[in-house]
Design an enzyme around this catalytic site. Structure first.
Site, mmCIF file in Angstrom:
data_model
loop_
_atom_site.group_PDB
_atom_site.id
_atom_site.type_symbol
_atom_site.label_atom_id
_atom_site.label_comp_id
_atom_site.label_asym_id
_atom_site.label_seq_id
_atom_site.Cartn_x
_atom_site.Cartn_y
_atom_site.Cartn_z
ATOM 1 N N CYS B 19 -4.572 3.499 -4.449
ATOM 2 C CA CYS B 19 -3.585 3.582 -3.392
ATOM 3 C C CYS B 19 -2.315 2.828 -3.778
ATOM 4 O O CYS B 19 -2.425 1.725 -4.278
ATOM 5 C CB CYS B 19 -4.184 2.969 -2.136
ATOM 6 S SG CYS B 19 -3.011 2.689 -0.843
ATOM 7 N N PRO B 20 -1.106 3.290 -3.558
ATOM 8 C CA PRO B 20 -0.799 4.571 -2.933
ATOM 9 C C PRO B 20 -0.538 5.679 -3.951
ATOM 10 O O PRO B 20 0.120 6.660 -3.617
ATOM 11 C CB PRO B 20 0.488 4.243 -2.177
ATOM 12 C CG PRO B 20 1.201 3.284 -3.096
ATOM 13 C CD PRO B 20 0.129 2.530 -3.846
#
Ligand SMILES: Cc1cc2nc3c(=O)[nH]c(=O)nc-3n(C[C@H](O)[C@H](O)[C@H](O)COP(=O)(O)OP(=O)(O)OC[C@H]3O[C@@H](n4cnc5c(N)ncnc54)[C@H](O)[C@@H]3O)c2cc1C
Lengths: 380, 80
Positions: B19-20
């Site tokens: 992430c991200p």
């Protein structure tokens, strides 16, 4: 036979690596068993973290530069030229000015390139502090800016130094306060995902600090057009922001050389995240911003990677099996005003925590920036 | 392995990214795609299952289906 080790790029990764190689392979270089060449297209080494201070008049672009010849060990040959092609089968580089150069082991540290032109209107309508010219122009704008809406938009991801946009708005807040202008300057920070920063703990810390300082935050904001005429920033999510001064963190890209040489298909080089060896070619290492590894594009990363790569190259040169690896160590100092700072430190798979900002950490960051010239020389 | 009726126009392989990364890879692809494009986002990051739908909602694109493979998910997205 002399083992020819070629390092391309005279920035943080390349300079630290060349100096470490000179140190580790001293005897081999002396005996003529190894030779280290650093190829860079700029006779100066440029320390980019200095640019953050330029818009506030605290540093100049000149402060960021030192001649490579002052920083690099004399055992290393410096070649000022631009690499225009990499043939990993023939183990040869094409050079803009000087024909070609053969290598036995190659390390690429070409950094990231700024491509503001990828976003319509950004080059005309926006400013940034990510390069020397941008930082100088923004300094002039900031000096004249006494009222209105300052918007900092994180447009490019990945981008160098993920902390710098957060630092910039916090420094701007403090700077306008110091000058008695904060009442007349509205500050907004935009970020592409659902929180203020990619790293959850940094996001939590920054959101709280922004609220205290009256800095507006727009999340899920992916700029897709700048309208310089009307001063409007449009997002993919259908939002619009009126600005008087736009500071846009520009889109970044890797290198066409990487794509053309088959070392990665989007310009960032595919490497093993621990050994930094290319997934696609023998005897090719990639370090610094150009390498696609799951951590920040930061000078500290390039620096720690250089240690591991130097060790691996030195072992290979001696005919030994390399064992040194890079564990993802990343250190980022974060300025949270004009006179206080904090820092985060993490490795692959670990979650950083943000400490309470303090004055000593601010002085440590400035101190690191000063002593950086020793770090690049391999002395620290 | 599960089957799906969706035939993607493009596939974004973000497996292994944390992430991200997967969301940003998707946003980048959506940016350069025409309306009506079906994108398959392959992700092994658990966080994608919440942040991708949240962004699609915000940006007005559709999540067609999420297919659970053993070690990753395929998220099928249609742009508007
Ligand atoms: C405003 C700003 C603030 C920052 N603050 C921090 C911070 O506080 N802490 C931190 O850790 N990091 C920070 N960074 C990030 C840090 O500067 C970079 O991550 C670091 O410089 C990466 O090192 P590198 O060796 O990969 O590339 P670079 O340092 O960019 O060096 C690339 C080198 O390659 C050369 N080159 C490129 N193409 C060619 C070619 N074809 N042929 C020959 N030579 C070539 C260039 O001339 C240059 O010498 C900041 C960056 C910016 C922009």
């Amino acid at each position: 036979m002399t083992e020819h080790i070629v390092v391309v790029g005279g920035g943080t990764g390349g300079t630290v690596l060349a100096n470490r190689l000179a140190e580790k392979l001293g005897p081999e270089i002396e005996r003529g068993d190894a030779r280290v060449t650093l190829v860079s297209d700029d006779p100066d080494h440029v320390y980019k973290p200095t640019f953050l201070y330029v818009p506030f008049g605290k540093k100049t672009v000149e402060d960021a530069k030192r001649p490579l010849s002052d920083l690099v060990d004399r055992a290393v040959d410096i070649e000022i030229d631009r690499v225009t092609g990499i043939d990993t089968d023939g183990k040869r580089l094409s050079l803009r000015d000087g024909g070609s150069m053969a290598y036995d082991q190659l390390a690429l540290a070409l950094g990231a390139q700024l491509v503001p032109e990828e976003l319509p209107g950004l080059a005309e309508g926006g400013h940034h502090f990510y390069g020397p010219d941008g930082a100088d122009a923004l300094r002039d704008e900031m000096a004249e800016f006494t009222e209105g809406h300052l918007v900092l938009s994180v447009i490019g991801t990945p981008h160098m130094c993920p902390a710098a946009p957060v630092e910039f708005v916090m420094m701007a807040d403090a700077w306008f306060r110091e000058r008695g202008l904060r009442e007349d300057v509205e500050i907004t920070y935009t970020y592409p995902i659902q929180r203020a920063h990619a790293i959850q703990n940094v996001a939590d810390w920054a959101s709280e600090a922004f609220e205290e300082r009256d800095i507006n935050v727009e999340t899920f904001f992916n700029a897709d057009e700048v309208d310089p005429e009307d001063g409007v920033l449009h997002s993919m999510e259908g939002k619009e922001l009126d600005y008087d001064l736009l500071v846009g963190i520009p889109p970044h890209k890797g290198s066409d050389l990487v794509t053309e040489a088959g070392l990665g298909d989007d310009g960032w080089a595919d490497v093993d995240k621990h050994t930094l060896e290319s997934d696609h070619a023998e005897d090719v290492y990639v370090l610094g911003d150009l390498a696609d590894v799951p951590t920040s594009k930061a000078g500290s990363v390039a620096h720690y990677e250089a240690g591991a790569v130097a060790d691996r190259i030195a072992s290979r040169t001696r005919g030994q099996t390399p064992t040194a690896t890079y564990d993802g160590k990343t250190v980022c100092f974060i300025e949270s005003g004009m006179d206080e700072a904090t820092f985060v430190e993490f490795e692959y798979g670990s979650t950083p925590t943000v400490r309470e900002p303090s004055k000593p950490v601010h002085w440590a960051k400035l101190g690191y920036n000063e002593s950086y010239w020793l770090t690049a020389r391999g002395l620290l | 392995m599960s089957e799906t009726e969706h035939e993607p126009d493009v596939t974004v392989d973000s497996r292994g990214a944390t992430c991200p990364g997967p969301l940003m890879d998707l946003i980048g692809k959506v940016k350069e795609s025409d309306p009506g494009t079906v994108i398959e986002l392959q992700t092994s990051d658990d966080g994608s299952k919440s942040d991708v739908p949240e962004w699609l909602d915000e940006a007005g694109h559709d999540l067609l289906e999420v297919v659970d493979h053993d070690d990753y998910w395929s998220m099928y997205v249609e742009t508007n």
